[in-house]
Scaffold this motif. Structure first.
Motif, PDB file in Angstrom:
ATOM      1  N   PHE A 195      -1.518   3.251  -6.803  1.00  0.00           N
ATOM      2  CA  PHE A 195      -2.300   3.852  -5.853  1.00  0.00           C
ATOM      3  C   PHE A 195      -4.058   3.672  -5.363  1.00  0.00           C
ATOM      4  O   PHE A 195      -4.245   2.511  -4.070  1.00  0.00           O
ATOM      5  CB  PHE A 195      -1.865   4.796  -5.086  1.00  0.00           C
ATOM      6  N   ALA A 212       2.122   4.287  -3.357  1.00  0.00           N
ATOM      7  CA  ALA A 212       1.512   5.808  -3.292  1.00  0.00           C
ATOM      8  C   ALA A 212       2.303   6.373  -4.043  1.00  0.00           C
ATOM      9  O   ALA A 212       2.622   7.721  -4.487  1.00  0.00           O
ATOM     10  CB  ALA A 212       1.219   6.394  -2.076  1.00  0.00           C
ATOM     11  N   TRP A 266       0.855  -1.431   0.146  1.00  0.00           N
ATOM     12  CA  TRP A 266       0.359  -0.264  -0.259  1.00  0.00           C
ATOM     13  C   TRP A 266       0.823   1.005  -0.263  1.00  0.00           C
ATOM     14  O   TRP A 266       0.695   2.360  -0.400  1.00  0.00           O
ATOM     15  CB  TRP A 266      -0.718   0.139   1.324  1.00  0.00           C
ATOM     16  N   ASP A 307      -5.056   0.370  -2.581  1.00  0.00           N
ATOM     17  CA  ASP A 307      -5.937   0.797  -1.601  1.00  0.00           C
ATOM     18  C   ASP A 307      -7.399   0.675  -1.223  1.00  0.00           C
ATOM     19  O   ASP A 307      -8.214   0.272   0.100  1.00  0.00           O
ATOM     20  CB  ASP A 307      -6.330   2.098  -2.160  1.00  0.00           C
ATOM     21  N   ALA A 365      -6.580  -2.863  -0.028  1.00  0.00           N
ATOM     22  CA  ALA A 365      -6.460  -2.861   2.152  1.00  0.00           C
ATOM     23  C   ALA A 365      -7.688  -2.118   2.364  1.00  0.00           C
ATOM     24  O   ALA A 365      -7.942  -2.228   3.883  1.00  0.00           O
ATOM     25  CB  ALA A 365      -5.550  -1.931   1.354  1.00  0.00           C
ATOM     26  N   THR A 366      -8.355  -1.549   1.817  1.00  0.00           N
ATOM     27  CA  THR A 366      -9.808  -0.746   2.597  1.00  0.00           C
ATOM     28  C   THR A 366     -10.747  -1.572   2.547  1.00  0.00           C
ATOM     29  O   THR A 366     -11.905  -1.644   2.929  1.00  0.00           O
ATOM     30  CB  THR A 366     -10.237   0.767   1.838  1.00  0.00           C
TER      31      THR A 366
END
Length: 127
Positions: A58, A51, A47, A62, A65-66
């Motif tokens: 990203f 970026a 993650w 993201d 990851a979310t």
């Protein structure tokens, strides 16, 4: 030539003979959580590195990851981190020569398990 006499040795017992005990479980969990922390670390590093690559990359990292998967990995990583930390403290106590009797070892095992769950819940609530 001399006759070789085979010595009858017992076979090594396995889990069908041994019953599960808390110190055995906590030892196995310490190894599993130590290795399991790698998964959460890899997701976090991916993650962060994404970026630096591009906004599109990203966005993909993201999203993972979310997502529910990322939430599950990070929650389990938080539990693994707390459990591994408490198990390390338990081993420091063992290294000092204390808590090696069975009742104390079981209490320390329960302290690691319950303490890691409580600290994980507190971490999730606070963060």
């Amino acid at each position: 030539m001399a006759d070789v006499k085979r010595v009858e040795r017992p076979l090594s017992p396995h889990l069908q003979i041994y019953r599960w005990q808390l110190p055995m479980l906590t030892s196995i969990l310490t190894r599993i959580t130590g290795n399991g922390l790698i998964v959460g670390t890899m997701l976090a590093v991916w993650w962060l590195l994404s970026a630096a690559v591009s906004p599109e990359y990203f966005a993909v990292a993201d999203a993972v990851a979310t997502s529910w998967f990322g939430d599950l990995v990070f929650t389990l990583s938080a539990w693994a981190l707390w459990y591994h930390y408490l198990a390390g403290i338990r081993h420091l106590i063992y290294d000092a020569g204390r808590g090696l009797d069975i009742p104390t070892a079981e209490k320390l095992g329960w302290a690691c398990i319950i303490g890691s769950v409580v600290l994980t819940v507190l971490t999730i609530v606070i963060v």
